[in-house]
Design a protein around this motif. Structure first.
Motif, PDB file in Angstrom:
ATOM      1  N   ARG A 199       0.823  -1.214   0.000  1.00 16.96           N
ATOM      2  CA  ARG A 199       0.000   0.000   0.000  1.00 16.96           C
ATOM      3  C   ARG A 199       0.853   1.259   0.000  1.00 16.96           C
ATOM      4  NH1 ARG A 199      -4.780   1.625   4.346  1.00 16.96           N
ATOM      5  NH2 ARG A 199      -5.437   3.553   3.317  1.00 16.96           N
ATOM      6  N   VAL A 200       0.479   2.211  -0.830  1.00 17.53           N
ATOM      7  CA  VAL A 200       1.116   3.530  -0.871  1.00 17.53           C
ATOM      8  C   VAL A 200       0.141   4.551  -0.305  1.00 17.53           C
ATOM      9  CG1 VAL A 200       2.073   5.345  -2.349  1.00 17.53           C
ATOM     10  CG2 VAL A 200       2.533   2.934  -2.870  1.00 17.53           C
ATOM     11  N   ILE A 201       0.596   5.325   0.668  1.00 21.26           N
ATOM     12  CA  ILE A 201      -0.203   6.400   1.248  1.00 21.26           C
ATOM     13  C   ILE A 201       0.413   7.724   0.816  1.00 21.26           C
ATOM     14  CG2 ILE A 201      -0.972   7.522   3.378  1.00 21.26           C
ATOM     15  CD1 ILE A 201      -0.926   4.788   4.717  1.00 21.26           C
ATOM     16  N   GLU A 202      -0.313   8.481   0.033  1.00 18.42           N
ATOM     17  CA  GLU A 202       0.162   9.797  -0.386  1.00 18.42           C
ATOM     18  C   GLU A 202      -0.254  10.821   0.668  1.00 18.42           C
ATOM     19  OE1 GLU A 202      -1.103  10.756  -4.323  1.00 18.42           O
ATOM     20  OE2 GLU A 202       0.316   9.359  -5.253  1.00 18.42           O
ATOM     21  N   VAL A 203       0.718  11.458   1.271  1.00 22.20           N
ATOM     22  CA  VAL A 203       0.471  12.437   2.328  1.00 22.20           C
ATOM     23  C   VAL A 203       0.362  13.806   1.675  1.00 22.20           C
ATOM     24  CG1 VAL A 203       1.322  13.416   4.486  1.00 22.20           C
ATOM     25  CG2 VAL A 203       1.751  11.011   3.948  1.00 22.20           C
TER      26      VAL A 203
END
Length: 252
Positions: A199-203
């Motif tokens: 999973r990639v979480i874009e902040v």
């Protein structure tokens, strides 16, 4: 050099089961990884391992020894050569090439930890392609990357993000090169994570640090113990400064 897959069957040596039980937060610089890990430690009683802190301090002797073993000068390279005269693309390639050896040192640190609760390891050197072979599920890792707008905000608001820690002849160019390198390394982490089903979480700043920590906690839910605080503690956490996006311990 000894590989971290150093058992006869190709598996990772994990004498106390610490690596198998770990949760991993990788990604780009200035995404808030350290802050999120600290929040999880306070809320769930887990142990946070800050890669950047060890990489900048305890691993320095090992870095020097590695240079000598490779026939390179023992001392640090000339800052102007590293930060001013090297294009960002080459800087990023050199950084990525050095991550596997640095990852082995982090694994050595983690092997020495014994805990009845998971270790949350965070840092930009905890790369998806290095972590994936030693976890039993891609859900044991998240990759946090800042959007361009959030990265610019961090540079404006965090002194350590806006300043290079080296004396160079052209600070503006050195800082621009550094930020371009960081962007390229983060983009590479994103590509690797998506390829591996991590999973990639874009902040992007739409959530504060507490909100992002809750997103990460939900992702790690199957392995986290019950919370030690309650929702009523959320304002207190903000008052204590936990909602501030704090800089990592080391920028390169």
């Amino acid at each position: 050099m000894t590989s971290y897959k150093n058992q006869a069957d190709g598996t990772v040596w994990d004498p106390f089961g610490t690596l198998r039980g770990a949760l991993w937060i990788g990604g780009g610089q200035w995404a808030g990884k350290s802050t999120v890990a600290r929040l999880l430690a306070h809320r769930y009683g887990v142990t946070a391992y800050h890669y950047d802190y060890h990489d900048a301090r305890a691993h320095q002797d090992r870095r020097t020894a590695r240079r000598i073993s490779l026939g390179e000068p023992a001392g640090e390279a000339d800052p102007d050569k590293v930060w001013v005269r090297t294009p960002p693309e080459e800087m990023a390639a050199d950084t990525l090439a050095g991550f596997p050896a640095r990852f082995e040192w982090a694994l050595d640190d983690l092997r020495a930890l014994v805990s009845g609760r998971p270790i949350v390891a965070e840092g930009w050197g905890l790369r998806p392609e290095l972590v994936a072979p030693i976890v039993d599920s891609p859900r044991r890792m998240v990759v946090m990357v800042p959007t361009p707008e959030f990265r610019r905000r961090q540079i404006r608001e965090l002194p350590r993000a806006a300043a290079l820690e080296h004396r160079v002849s052209d600070p503006a160019l050195a800082q621009a090169n550094r930020l371009a390198r960081d962007r390229l390394v983060a983009e590479d982490a994103t590509r690797a994570a998506r390829r591996l089903g991590i999973r990639v979480i874009e902040v992007d700043g739409s959530l504060d640090a507490v909100g992002v920590a809750e997103t990460v906690a939900d992702h790690f839910g199957p392995w986290l113990p019950p919370r030690q605080d309650s929702e009523t503690d959320r304002p207190a956490a903000r008052t204590a400064g936990h909602s501030a996006w704090e800089p990592p311990h080391h920028a390169g």
